[in-house]
Scaffold this motif. Structure first.
Motif, PDB file in Angstrom:
ATOM      1  N   LEU A 184      51.449  -6.165  10.089  1.00 26.24           N
ATOM      2  CA  LEU A 184      51.919  -7.174  11.040  1.00 26.24           C
ATOM      3  C   LEU A 184      52.955  -8.083  10.387  1.00 26.24           C
ATOM      4  O   LEU A 184      54.003  -8.365  10.972  1.00 26.24           O
ATOM      5  CB  LEU A 184      50.731  -7.999  11.554  1.00 26.24           C
ATOM      6  N   ALA A 185      52.671  -8.536   9.165  1.00 22.98           N
ATOM      7  CA  ALA A 185      53.643  -9.381   8.452  1.00 22.98           C
ATOM      8  C   ALA A 185      54.934  -8.613   8.204  1.00 22.98           C
ATOM      9  O   ALA A 185      56.039  -9.175   8.301  1.00 22.98           O
ATOM     10  CB  ALA A 185      53.044  -9.857   7.135  1.00 22.98           C
ATOM     11  N   HIS A 186      54.813  -7.328   7.898  1.00 21.55           N
ATOM     12  CA  HIS A 186      55.980  -6.479   7.662  1.00 21.55           C
ATOM     13  C   HIS A 186      56.847  -6.387   8.925  1.00 21.55           C
ATOM     14  O   HIS A 186      58.085  -6.428   8.857  1.00 21.55           O
ATOM     15  CB  HIS A 186      55.509  -5.085   7.241  1.00 21.55           C
ATOM     16  N   LEU A 187      56.216  -6.278  10.088  1.00 21.91           N
ATOM     17  CA  LEU A 187      56.957  -6.219  11.344  1.00 21.91           C
ATOM     18  C   LEU A 187      57.747  -7.501  11.578  1.00 21.91           C
ATOM     19  O   LEU A 187      58.877  -7.465  12.076  1.00 21.91           O
ATOM     20  CB  LEU A 187      55.996  -5.996  12.516  1.00 21.91           C
ATOM     21  N   ARG A 188      57.135  -8.619  11.227  1.00 19.61           N
ATOM     22  CA  ARG A 188      57.767  -9.912  11.510  1.00 19.61           C
ATOM     23  C   ARG A 188      58.891 -10.232  10.541  1.00 19.61           C
ATOM     24  O   ARG A 188      59.791 -11.015  10.868  1.00 19.61           O
ATOM     25  CB  ARG A 188      56.707 -11.015  11.469  1.00 19.61           C
ATOM     26  N   THR A 189      58.860  -9.632   9.327  1.00 19.52           N
ATOM     27  CA  THR A 189      59.907  -9.919   8.338  1.00 19.52           C
ATOM     28  C   THR A 189      60.981  -8.850   8.311  1.00 19.52           C
ATOM     29  O   THR A 189      62.122  -9.127   7.920  1.00 19.52           O
ATOM     30  CB  THR A 189      59.295 -10.051   6.933  1.00 19.52           C
ATOM     31  N   GLY A 190      60.642  -7.618   8.734  1.00 26.13           N
ATOM     32  CA  GLY A 190      61.633  -6.546   8.733  1.00 26.13           C
ATOM     33  C   GLY A 190      61.842  -5.952   7.350  1.00 26.13           C
ATOM     34  O   GLY A 190      61.238  -6.357   6.363  1.00 26.13           O
ATOM     35  N   ASP A 191      62.727  -4.957   7.298  1.00 28.60           N
ATOM     36  CA  ASP A 191      63.062  -4.329   6.027  1.00 28.60           C
ATOM     37  C   ASP A 191      64.491  -3.807   6.108  1.00 28.60           C
ATOM     38  O   ASP A 191      65.241  -4.180   7.021  1.00 28.60           O
ATOM     39  CB  ASP A 191      62.084  -3.199   5.695  1.00 28.60           C
ATOM     40  N   GLU A 192      64.874  -2.946   5.177  1.00 30.80           N
ATOM     41  CA  GLU A 192      66.245  -2.441   5.148  1.00 30.80           C
ATOM     42  C   GLU A 192      66.584  -1.617   6.381  1.00 30.80           C
ATOM     43  O   GLU A 192      67.742  -1.542   6.785  1.00 30.80           O
ATOM     44  CB  GLU A 192      66.462  -1.606   3.877  1.00 30.80           C
ATOM     45  N   GLU A 193      65.581  -0.983   6.966  1.00 33.48           N
ATOM     46  CA  GLU A 193      65.825  -0.116   8.117  1.00 33.48           C
ATOM     47  C   GLU A 193      65.582  -0.803   9.461  1.00 33.48           C
ATOM     48  O   GLU A 193      66.078  -0.342  10.490  1.00 33.48           O
ATOM     49  CB  GLU A 193      64.929   1.122   8.038  1.00 33.48           C
ATOM     50  N   HIS A 194      64.809  -1.879   9.473  1.00 36.11           N
ATOM     51  CA  HIS A 194      64.403  -2.499  10.733  1.00 36.11           C
ATOM     52  C   HIS A 194      64.644  -4.005  10.700  1.00 36.11           C
ATOM     53  O   HIS A 194      64.355  -4.663   9.697  1.00 36.11           O
ATOM     54  CB  HIS A 194      62.919  -2.235  11.021  1.00 36.11           C
ATOM     55  N   GLN A 195      65.129  -4.516  11.822  1.00 35.11           N
ATOM     56  CA  GLN A 195      65.243  -5.958  11.994  1.00 35.11           C
ATOM     57  C   GLN A 195      63.848  -6.547  12.219  1.00 35.11           C
ATOM     58  O   GLN A 195      62.936  -5.851  12.685  1.00 35.11           O
ATOM     59  CB  GLN A 195      66.124  -6.273  13.208  1.00 35.11           C
TER      60      GLN A 195
END
Length: 327
Positions: free
Chosen positions: A70-81
């Motif tokens: 869930l935290a990963h979804l809210r912060t994003g990564d190189e591939e996803h906003q």
């Protein structure tokens, strides 16, 4: 984060578990292909996240893994906003559904997602019209002197003048009105809200006069075709006015007034509350007039009023905004 190959993802125990749940949704629950595609996208991202943190089987998943996703979804990564709260909540619903299914089916001993709650989307402030736009809308509802025009004007005056829900307005019976004499100003109306909770709300002069005109000059012409209904607002056949007809009357008035955006019965209720607070009414008085069980529900309108004050301040105060070219 390590991304697994397509082959390893297909063959992993987690992927097989996700496939079982999606099959269950399709066959046993009859979910649409649109819903299944959305869940499949969310779960694919979830499985890739678990692979990246070294989780390979459903039995290995812990609560902190789900919370981490869930935290990963809210912060994003190189591939996803970063995802907004609404989109992240949808993904967490898919993840929770998967783990609930696995626990119910006995494939795992415990549900690691049980205590992970989806993020709450920001509460949208209710839309309110300006006083000027309300006046334009009410004037537009009074075009002509037909029974329908008199009814629509009275209906809109009650929705705005009393802050009534549309369901409360169309449920009004003649015995629920106490109009009083014209020279005494407004009367009162008895409304029945959620759970049939009764409240008595003042009728302003405009609403009182519009109701009087409708009851004396408009309603008798339409009610003759009915079966003696006690309803205040009746349709062309003499029966009680429906919610759909009430919405249609408001939309028609909004079009004639050239008001943009979605104008609904609730827009008038929001405007009623906002204008009272802008005029200095106590929030607890507004709570009683709206029929809210808790003052917390009413307090959302204080945010609208505060925003209004900011706008007025920004426009009116000479030092509210930086002058052009100021350093």
């Amino acid at each position: 984060m390590t991304t697994p190959t397509a082959q390893s993802t297909r063959r992993s125990p987690l992927t097989r578990a996700a496939g079982d749940w999606l099959d269950h949704l399709r066959v046993e629950r009859g979910r649409s292909e649109h819903t299944l595609r959305a869940y499949r996208r969310d779960l694919d991202r979830y499985l890739r996240y678990l692979d990246g943190v070294g989780v390979r089987t459903p039995e290995e998943v812990r609560e902190h893994d789900v919370a981490g996703f869930l935290a990963h979804l809210r912060t994003g990564d190189e591939e996803h906003q970063p995802l907004a709260a609404t989109s992240a909540a949808r993904a967490v619903v898919a993840v929770r559904g998967l783990h609930t299914f696995l626990a119910v089916e006995g494939q795992v001993a415990d549900d690691p997602a049980r205590e992970v709650t989806p993020p709450t989307p920001p509460r949208r402030l209710p839309k309110a019209l300006t006083v000027h736009d309300v006046e334009r809308l009410l004037q537009a509802a009074a075009v002509g002197d037909t029974p329908a025009a008199l009814r629509d004007r009275a209906l809109l005056e009650v929705l705005y003048g009393c802050g009534a829900r549309v369901s409360e307005a169309i449920a009004l019976d003649v015995d629920d009105l106490e109009l009083g004499r014209a020279d005494e100003g407004g009367g009162v109306v008895r409304l029945f809200g959620k759970g049939r909770k009764e409240r008595v709300v003042p009728l302003g002069r405009y609403a009182r006069d519009a109701l009087d005109s409708w009851l004396v000059r408009g309603r008798p012409a339409l009610a003759r075709g009915g079966t003696g209904t006690p309803a205040v607002f009746v349709n062309a056949r003499g029966g009680r006015l429906s919610r759909q007809s009430a919405w249609t009357a408001i939309r028609a008035a909004a079009e004639r007034a050239d008001l943009r955006g979605e104008i609904s019965p609730h827009t008038l209720r929001h405007s009623f509350a906002t204008h009272l607070l802008d005029g200095g009414a106590d929030v607890r008085v507004v709570q009683e007039l709206l029929g809210h069980a808790s003052v917390a529900t009413t307090q959302i309108y204080t945010h609208v009023s505060t925003q209004h004050l900011r706008e007025v301040y920004a426009q009116a105060h000479p030092r509210a905004r930086r002058a052009p070219g100021a350093g």
